[in-house]
Design an enzyme around this catalytic site. Structure first.
Site, mmCIF file in Angstrom:
data_model
loop_
_atom_site.group_PDB
_atom_site.id
_atom_site.type_symbol
_atom_site.label_atom_id
_atom_site.label_comp_id
_atom_site.label_asym_id
_atom_site.label_seq_id
_atom_site.Cartn_x
_atom_site.Cartn_y
_atom_site.Cartn_z
ATOM 1 N N TRP A 477 0.842 -1.000 0.437
ATOM 2 C CA TRP A 477 -0.038 0.311 0.485
ATOM 3 C C TRP A 477 1.063 1.093 -0.312
ATOM 4 O O TRP A 477 1.147 1.469 1.192
ATOM 5 C CB TRP A 477 -0.344 0.342 1.518
ATOM 6 C CG TRP A 477 -1.874 1.146 1.933
ATOM 7 C CD1 TRP A 477 -1.720 2.562 1.177
ATOM 8 C CD2 TRP A 477 -3.248 1.063 1.809
ATOM 9 N NE1 TRP A 477 -2.803 3.121 1.559
ATOM 10 C CE2 TRP A 477 -3.539 2.374 2.087
ATOM 11 C CE3 TRP A 477 -4.142 -0.229 2.532
ATOM 12 C CZ2 TRP A 477 -4.704 2.116 2.438
ATOM 13 C CZ3 TRP A 477 -4.659 0.242 2.822
ATOM 14 C CH2 TRP A 477 -5.434 1.420 3.236
ATOM 15 N N ASP A 478 0.424 1.659 -1.369
ATOM 16 C CA ASP A 478 2.027 3.166 -0.982
ATOM 17 C C ASP A 478 1.316 4.321 -1.328
ATOM 18 O O ASP A 478 -0.211 4.162 -0.994
ATOM 19 C CB ASP A 478 2.606 2.752 -2.982
ATOM 20 C CG ASP A 478 3.929 3.570 -2.681
ATOM 21 O OD1 ASP A 478 4.326 4.589 -1.784
ATOM 22 O OD2 ASP A 478 4.606 3.281 -3.095
ATOM 23 N N ASN A 480 2.086 8.171 -2.416
ATOM 24 C CA ASN A 480 3.700 9.159 -3.128
ATOM 25 C C ASN A 480 3.014 10.235 -3.475
ATOM 26 O O ASN A 480 4.430 10.492 -4.335
ATOM 27 C CB ASN A 480 3.709 8.115 -4.280
ATOM 28 C CG ASN A 480 4.249 7.108 -4.663
ATOM 29 O OD1 ASN A 480 5.301 6.972 -3.461
ATOM 30 N ND2 ASN A 480 4.166 5.696 -5.265
ATOM 31 N N ASP A 548 13.195 4.006 -0.800
ATOM 32 C CA ASP A 548 13.281 3.781 -2.719
ATOM 33 C C ASP A 548 15.417 3.778 -2.214
ATOM 34 O O ASP A 548 15.259 2.979 -3.638
ATOM 35 C CB ASP A 548 12.981 4.730 -2.926
ATOM 36 C CG ASP A 548 11.556 4.655 -3.300
ATOM 37 O OD1 ASP A 548 10.334 3.594 -2.967
ATOM 38 O OD2 ASP A 548 10.601 6.174 -3.478
#
Ligand code: GLA
Length: 740
Positions: A477-478, A480, A548
């Protein structure tokens, strides 16, 4: 019962084997703080600790009193009645006054801990695990009630705190500030430790000396952020990883927060943590109540490792929940760095087949499988499969991956939308924005107004359909982008100050519903890497993508900092290709694996681009990780050497029964002709013997390993060049190996 109330002195003593926390009802009915720290014996009264003497310019609570709120350490101080520090709360009343006077009314002590409705919080599984004190105070003028909650855990030096405001009067009240906890410490001989950074270098450890005035960190970005984590610790200047006092506070919350320490004229330090007041204003109508998020205080008399171990135990076992909490996490492969948006079913299955051959257990399909998602300009919001890429749908691909003998999961970003999406075309009014004003894009996307239940419901229904019609074991579940123009068009002006908080309540609500409907689903939270890696998320997603940045050397710092609060099992850590996508660095496969294995381990690459030898090495490494996974994800973790201090990093994880351990030593740059080095271990039993299997294999005493240390074979480390690493696999030696 470790919560005592002394009726004569009006003092509360919360204690366990390790800590004491003393509160007194002050002469004006408000709550004072007498002491917090290492356990002390109980006695009837510690009232001599209330500082009371005449001082120039001091404001006193009434004529003839020595009590000045400026000088009395307090539990939950208010604004404007003589205490000129930043307050814990502020309530605006109908006449415009911001003055409150909450006085003690009653208290209640009970075993265990109650949940905080709609909010993430630590919990107990049996009544023996904790005791809770609820103190109710009342403001006689506006009729408001304040309930302060304190839960002391039986075998941890930790206290969970929160506050609840109840409008029991008849006028409309507006909460302009409602912090979760305040801790007034009597001196300022501290350094403030914070976990700060940016995208791709999250949670670096930063330390500064306290100075008179306010030092603060926080977020107004709509999530906890990559810039600062909702945590701070006050440590003595002499405190290090192994010794010395630490007072830490962590906030179980995933949105805007403020954490600050204010040092006053006379050296008292006030720590405050809670929802950031700059982006918060909560109108409380008669009969309504407001519950703050929970803050968790941890005290250590034995340095930072001990503080972290407290958080690891509490957050790993009594904040994280559900099916996956105590289970070893599957070794996964994620296709993002391998393909980005450029994939089809054939390409995915090719990666998956090789992954299966080396022992990977879960395939994660990242961004790009839905709607018109060819790049990051289109498709967000449309949670229906893109049949051009996946002709048999998500269900078809999931079946094919399951047939290979692996589990399957996929990426979502449910809080966001692209303008080029069916969802936006049908509901352009669903994004956060101010009518007639520009809505600012970020990564070409906009934020759905999760403070509105119909928006959350619609996203829920799309996801529910996908999850109930395919074999899905995992969800990433991102989230951004940060929130801008955080305004909800459905709400009246007086409710706009609620939007940030209601947004995150909407996120929590969607998580909660999906977890109830699919209790075996493994959630991994993500926010452009680790921008929402916080205790609030851990309540729903037992693991999170920490950054990331997958470069092994950069990860040393990120994992080291993250481990200050968060357990190894919560840290998503993957091996990626070299040169690394973020920093271009080339590191050995062995080092990339040795870093990532201390967490929820996986790969972020196309294994088909590795050589046969590398694939053999990967298969062996995965076998090792599976054999040691319990230790690597749930062992007791000790930081031995800091990447923030020198050219190397080392850590160890030890089984709770002290019979096994894994040590990792990482050397950053190679140096020529260096001296011998001894790495002192920690957490072993000094009285036992251990078989150490590293660059040599030998039996040592536990005391020897901790007091003398492991002699690092410099020649071998040097010959392997920059960014080298060594693992030491340690187990208790059998009688014949000891050779006594
Ligand atoms: C974020 C995540 C990455 C990846 C991309 C996909 O940046 O942190 O891991 O999922 O989104 O768009």
């Amino acid at each position: 019962m470790p919560i005592i109330y002394h009726a004569t002195s009006h003092e509360f003593h919360l204690y366990n084997q390790q800590i004491s926390y003393l509160i007194q009802i002050l002469e004006n009915g408000q709550l004072g703080m007498l002491y917090y720290g290492k356990r002390i014996s109980d006695k009837e009264s510690f009232s001599y600790l209330v500082s009371g003497r005449q001082r120039s310019l001091a404001v006193y609570v009434r004529e003839g009193s020595q009590l000045s709120l400026q000088y009395a350490a307090q539990e939950y101080p208010s604004y404007g009645t003589g205490d000129f520090h930043d307050p814990a709360f502020c309530i605006v009343q109908e006449n415009g006054s911001m003055i409150s006077d909450f006085q003690y009314v009653s208290h209640m002590v009970y075993p265990g801990k109650k949940p905080l409705v709609g909010l993430p919080a630590t919990y107990t599984e049996s009544e023996e695990e904790a005791d809770t004190l609820e103190i109710t105070l009342e403001d006689a003028v506006d009729g408001a009630r304040l309930v302060l909650n304190y839960t002391i855990f039986s075998d941890l030096p930790a206290i969970a705190r929160s506050a609840r405001f109840i409008n029991a009067g008849s006028q409309v009240l507006t909460l302009e500030r409602a912090m979760s906890a305040c801790v007034d410490l009597p001196d300022d001989n501290f350094e403030m430790v914070q976990l700060s950074g940016a995208w791709s270098r999250e949670r670096h450890v930063k330390t500064r000396h306290l100075e008179q005035g306010i030092q603060s960190i926080g977020s107004t970005r709509g999530n906890s952020s990559a810039e600062h984590n909702p945590f701070l610790a006050l440590k003595r200047p002499y405190t290090n990883e192994f010794q010395g006092e630490v007072y830490a506070i962590s906030l179980v919350y995933s949105s805007n927060f403020l954490a600050q320490v204010e040092v006053d004229t006379h050296g008292m330090s006030r720590a405050l943590i809670g929802i950031h007041p700059d982006t918060f204003s909560w109108q409380l109508n008669p009969g309504e109540s407001f519950q703050t998020p929970e803050a968790v205080l941890a005290f250590s008399a034995n340095g930072l490792n001990s503080m972290s171990q407290t958080y690891h135990r509490l957050y790993g076992r009594r904040l994280a929940r559900g099916f996956w909490r105590d289970r070893e996490r599957p070794v996964l492969i994620n296709n993002w760095e391998a393909t980005e948006y450029d994939f089809d079913e054939k390409k995915i299955l090719r990666i998956a087949k090789t992954a299966k051959q080396v022992g990977i257990e879960l395939f994660v399909l990242d961004d790009g499988w839905f709607g018109a998602r060819r790049n990051d300009f289109a498709g967000l919001g449309d949670w229906v499969v893109n049949r051009e890429k996946l002709p048999d749908g998500i269900a078809g691909l999931a079946n094919k991956i399951e047939a290979l003998g692996m589990k399957f999961g996929f990426w979502i970003e449910p809080e966001m939308v692209n303008i080029d999406s069916d969802l936006y075309r049908s509901h352009p009014d669903w994004i956060l924005h101010v009518p007639a004003r520009n809505a600012s894009p970020c990564r070409h996307q906009y934020v759905l107004d999760f403070s509105r239940s119909e928006v959350v419901d619609a996203v829920h229904d799309m996801l529910y359909h996908l999850l109930s019609t395919a074999k899905i074991s995992y969800i990433k579940w991102d989230m951004n982008r940060y929130l801008s123009e955080c305004y909800s068009i459905e709400k009246p002006p007086s409710e706009q100050g609620k939007v940030f908080h209601q947004y995150i309540l909407g996120v929590y609500n969607l998580y909660e519903r999906l977890l109830k409907e699919f209790p075996n689903l493994l959630f991994e939270s993500c926010s452009s890497g680790g921008a929402r890696f916080d205790p609030g998320m851990l309540y729903y997603a037992p693991q999170g993508w920490i950054s990331d940045n997958t470069d092994a050397i950069e990860r040393l710092r990120i994992q080291y900092g993250t481990s200050f609060v968060y357990p190894l099992s919560s840290m998503g850590a993957h091996v990626s290709m070299v040169p690394n996508q973020q920093v271009g660095r080339i590191t050995p496969l062995e080092t990339r694996t040795n870093v990532a294995m201390f967490g929820a381990f996986g790969y972020e690459l196309d294994l088909n681009s590795l050589s046969r030898d590398e694939l053999d090495m990967v298969a062996k490494q995965i076998t090792f990780i599976k054999e040691h996974r319990q230790l690597l994800q749930f062992g007791i973790f000790w930081r031995l050497r800091s990447p923030f201090e020198g050219n190397d990093t080392a850590w160890i994880t030890v089984s709770p029964d002290q019979s096994r351990a894994v040590v990792a030593y990482f050397q950053i740059l190679n140096r020529s002709n260096t001296g011998w080095d001894r790495l002192k271990l920690a957490g072993l039993d000094p009285a036992r013997h251990y078989y150490v299997n590293g660059n040599t294999s030998c039996v040592y005493g536990g005391d020897e390993l901790m007091e003398i240390g492991l002699v690092l074979q410099r020649e071998e480390i040097c010959s392997s060049g920059d960014f080298s690493s060594t693992l030491f696999d340690i187990c208790q030696a059998g009688e014949n190996e000891i050779g006594l």
